[in-house]
Write a protein that holds these residues in place. Structure first.
Motif, PDB file in Angstrom:
ATOM      1  N   ALA A  88      -4.539 -12.252  -6.125  1.00  0.00           N
ATOM      2  CA  ALA A  88      -3.724 -11.703  -5.342  1.00  0.00           C
ATOM      3  C   ALA A  88      -4.002  -9.845  -5.490  1.00  0.00           C
ATOM      4  O   ALA A  88      -5.408  -9.735  -6.555  1.00  0.00           O
ATOM      5  CB  ALA A  88      -2.474 -11.358  -5.292  1.00  0.00           C
ATOM      6  N   GLN A  89      -4.166  -8.626  -5.065  1.00  0.00           N
ATOM      7  CA  GLN A  89      -4.404  -7.664  -5.074  1.00  0.00           C
ATOM      8  C   GLN A  89      -3.544  -6.811  -5.155  1.00  0.00           C
ATOM      9  O   GLN A  89      -2.153  -6.589  -4.693  1.00  0.00           O
ATOM     10  CB  GLN A  89      -5.286  -6.555  -4.050  1.00  0.00           C
ATOM     11  CG  GLN A  89      -5.728  -5.825  -4.881  1.00  0.00           C
ATOM     12  CD  GLN A  89      -6.354  -4.798  -3.315  1.00  0.00           C
ATOM     13  OE1 GLN A  89      -7.969  -4.906  -3.754  1.00  0.00           O
ATOM     14  NE2 GLN A  89      -6.365  -3.918  -2.088  1.00  0.00           N
ATOM     15  N   ALA A  90      -3.288  -5.348  -6.514  1.00  0.00           N
ATOM     16  CA  ALA A  90      -1.718  -4.585  -6.695  1.00  0.00           C
ATOM     17  C   ALA A  90      -2.159  -3.859  -6.330  1.00  0.00           C
ATOM     18  O   ALA A  90      -3.062  -3.031  -7.093  1.00  0.00           O
ATOM     19  CB  ALA A  90      -1.047  -4.956  -7.521  1.00  0.00           C
ATOM     20  N   VAL A  91      -1.598  -2.666  -5.735  1.00  0.00           N
ATOM     21  CA  VAL A  91      -1.235  -1.460  -5.578  1.00  0.00           C
ATOM     22  C   VAL A  91      -0.036  -0.761  -5.818  1.00  0.00           C
ATOM     23  O   VAL A  91       0.962  -0.714  -5.498  1.00  0.00           O
ATOM     24  CB  VAL A  91      -2.010  -0.716  -4.407  1.00  0.00           C
ATOM     25  CG1 VAL A  91      -2.232   0.667  -3.968  1.00  0.00           C
ATOM     26  CG2 VAL A  91      -3.192  -1.484  -3.867  1.00  0.00           C
ATOM     27  N   LEU A  92      -0.324   0.428  -6.817  1.00  0.00           N
ATOM     28  CA  LEU A  92       1.377   1.166  -6.951  1.00  0.00           C
ATOM     29  C   LEU A  92       1.003   2.592  -5.828  1.00  0.00           C
ATOM     30  O   LEU A  92       0.425   3.133  -5.589  1.00  0.00           O
ATOM     31  CB  LEU A  92       0.956   1.504  -8.347  1.00  0.00           C
ATOM     32  CG  LEU A  92       2.152   2.572  -8.441  1.00  0.00           C
ATOM     33  CD1 LEU A  92       3.931   2.049  -8.569  1.00  0.00           C
ATOM     34  CD2 LEU A  92       2.236   2.887 -10.041  1.00  0.00           C
ATOM     35  N   TYR A  93       2.507   2.351  -5.566  1.00  0.00           N
ATOM     36  CA  TYR A  93       2.475   3.920  -3.888  1.00  0.00           C
ATOM     37  C   TYR A  93       3.632   4.489  -4.923  1.00  0.00           C
ATOM     38  O   TYR A  93       4.339   4.056  -4.455  1.00  0.00           O
ATOM     39  CB  TYR A  93       2.461   3.506  -2.713  1.00  0.00           C
ATOM     40  CG  TYR A  93       1.332   2.725  -2.103  1.00  0.00           C
ATOM     41  CD1 TYR A  93       0.203   2.867  -1.187  1.00  0.00           C
ATOM     42  CD2 TYR A  93       1.242   1.452  -1.616  1.00  0.00           C
ATOM     43  CE1 TYR A  93      -0.527   1.874  -0.818  1.00  0.00           C
ATOM     44  CE2 TYR A  93       0.690   0.537  -1.797  1.00  0.00           C
ATOM     45  CZ  TYR A  93      -0.837   0.966  -0.822  1.00  0.00           C
ATOM     46  OH  TYR A  93      -1.831   0.530  -0.487  1.00  0.00           O
ATOM     47  N   GLU A  94       3.057   5.498  -4.067  1.00  0.00           N
ATOM     48  CA  GLU A  94       4.951   6.749  -4.766  1.00  0.00           C
ATOM     49  C   GLU A  94       4.916   7.692  -3.089  1.00  0.00           C
ATOM     50  O   GLU A  94       4.012   7.678  -2.391  1.00  0.00           O
ATOM     51  CB  GLU A  94       4.193   7.488  -5.222  1.00  0.00           C
ATOM     52  CG  GLU A  94       4.843   7.102  -6.460  1.00  0.00           C
ATOM     53  CD  GLU A  94       4.819   8.260  -7.805  1.00  0.00           C
ATOM     54  OE1 GLU A  94       5.186   9.595  -7.555  1.00  0.00           O
ATOM     55  OE2 GLU A  94       4.630   8.072  -9.075  1.00  0.00           O
ATOM     56  N   ARG A  95       6.413   7.219  -2.508  1.00  0.00           N
ATOM     57  CA  ARG A  95       6.449   8.557  -1.524  1.00  0.00           C
ATOM     58  C   ARG A  95       6.777   9.662  -1.587  1.00  0.00           C
ATOM     59  O   ARG A  95       7.702   9.527  -1.894  1.00  0.00           O
ATOM     60  CB  ARG A  95       8.194   7.927  -0.866  1.00  0.00           C
ATOM     61  CG  ARG A  95       8.104   7.816   0.490  1.00  0.00           C
ATOM     62  CD  ARG A  95       9.391   6.888   1.200  1.00  0.00           C
ATOM     63  NE  ARG A  95      10.434   6.963   0.226  1.00  0.00           N
ATOM     64  CZ  ARG A  95      11.424   7.491   0.320  1.00  0.00           C
ATOM     65  NH1 ARG A  95      11.514   8.852   1.255  1.00  0.00           N
ATOM     66  NH2 ARG A  95      12.738   7.241   0.159  1.00  0.00           N
TER      67      ARG A  95
END
Length: 250
Positions: A88-95
């Motif tokens: 898989a691939q993981a990306v951390l996002y912030e709003r």
């Protein structure tokens, strides 16, 4: 002056007066009338810039977005290529209030369950559960790297043996983040309480990658685990959104 000449002069004066009254004087053209505006005004209203809308969480469709807690401002999105993929691939996002969701770390390579993904996880099925889950507690065999999550350093996080590809498992639990699937938030990841029952599995973590698929967890390199641990902020109510691309995009 003869009568004939006087009469001619009167007729000429009358004719000129008629011509002046019907168009000899210059009239403003339609174009000049349109352009004649009071100072400081515009001939037509100017269109403003296009309205910007906050960006939705990338790669996540409306059905899965509806499961996000309203207060969450951090989301780790873990995306598998297919339902049977264990990579898989993981990306951390912030709003952000005006911009919406923005990537702040990643993409990072990851592993998940040996047999891929499921939305009906059972103990021992070697699938990773699909969904949106809070990230509330962390721990590991190694000291706290500086996370703001509650962190339990404990030698019980030791693991040995080999994985599904014969790779050594030692060090896999040096750092872990508990995924709030069938567990009690606010407790150590080692807590074995299973609110949904033992049959629904548990102990689903994000942990250090051992170069192979997991039983049900998500794994990242040690470097990326440290980065994730130090980035997560409980005040932003972090979650993990995970599953195959085809499901996340619904």
């Amino acid at each position: 002056m003869t009568v004939r000449r006087a009469l001619a002069l009167v007729i000429g004066a009358v004719m000129c007066t008629g011509v002046l009254g019907t168009g000899c004087a210059q009239q403003p053209s339609k174009a000049s009338s349109r352009n004649s505006q009071p100072p400081g005004t515009s001939a037509s209203p100017q269109a403003g810039p296009p309205r910007a809308f906050p960006r939705p969480l990338p790669g996540v469709g409306p059905a899965m977005r509806a499961r996000l807690p309203d207060a969450s401002r951090q989301a780790l999105v873990v995306t598998g290529a297919t339902e049977s993929s264990n990579r898989a691939q993981a990306v951390l996002y912030e709003r952000y209030p005006a911009q919406g969701w923005r990537a702040v770390a990643g993409p990072w390579p990851a592993h998940n369950g040996l047999r891929g993904w499921t939305d009906d996880h059972e103990a021992g099925d070697l699938h990773t559960p699909v969904g949106v889950f809070r990230l509330s507690d962390a721990g590991g065999r190694l000291p706290d790297p500086g996370t703001r999550l509650p962190y339990d350093q404990d030698p019980e996080f030791a693991v040995s043996g080999t994985g599904h590809l014969g790779e050594p498992l030692e060090g896999s639990f040096d750092y872990v983040i508990a995924i709030d699937y069938n567990r009690v938030p606010g407790t150590t990841p080692l807590d074995k309480t299973r609110p949904l029952g033992e049959d629904k599995g548990g102990g689903v973590w994000i942990h250090v990658d051992h170069e192979g698929p997991t039983n049900a967890c998500v794994s990242l390199s040690e470097e990326h685990m440290r980065a994730l641990l130090t980035a997560l902020d409980p005040g932003k109510e972090p979650v993990v959104v995970m599953g195959p691309e085809s499901v996340l995009e619904r």
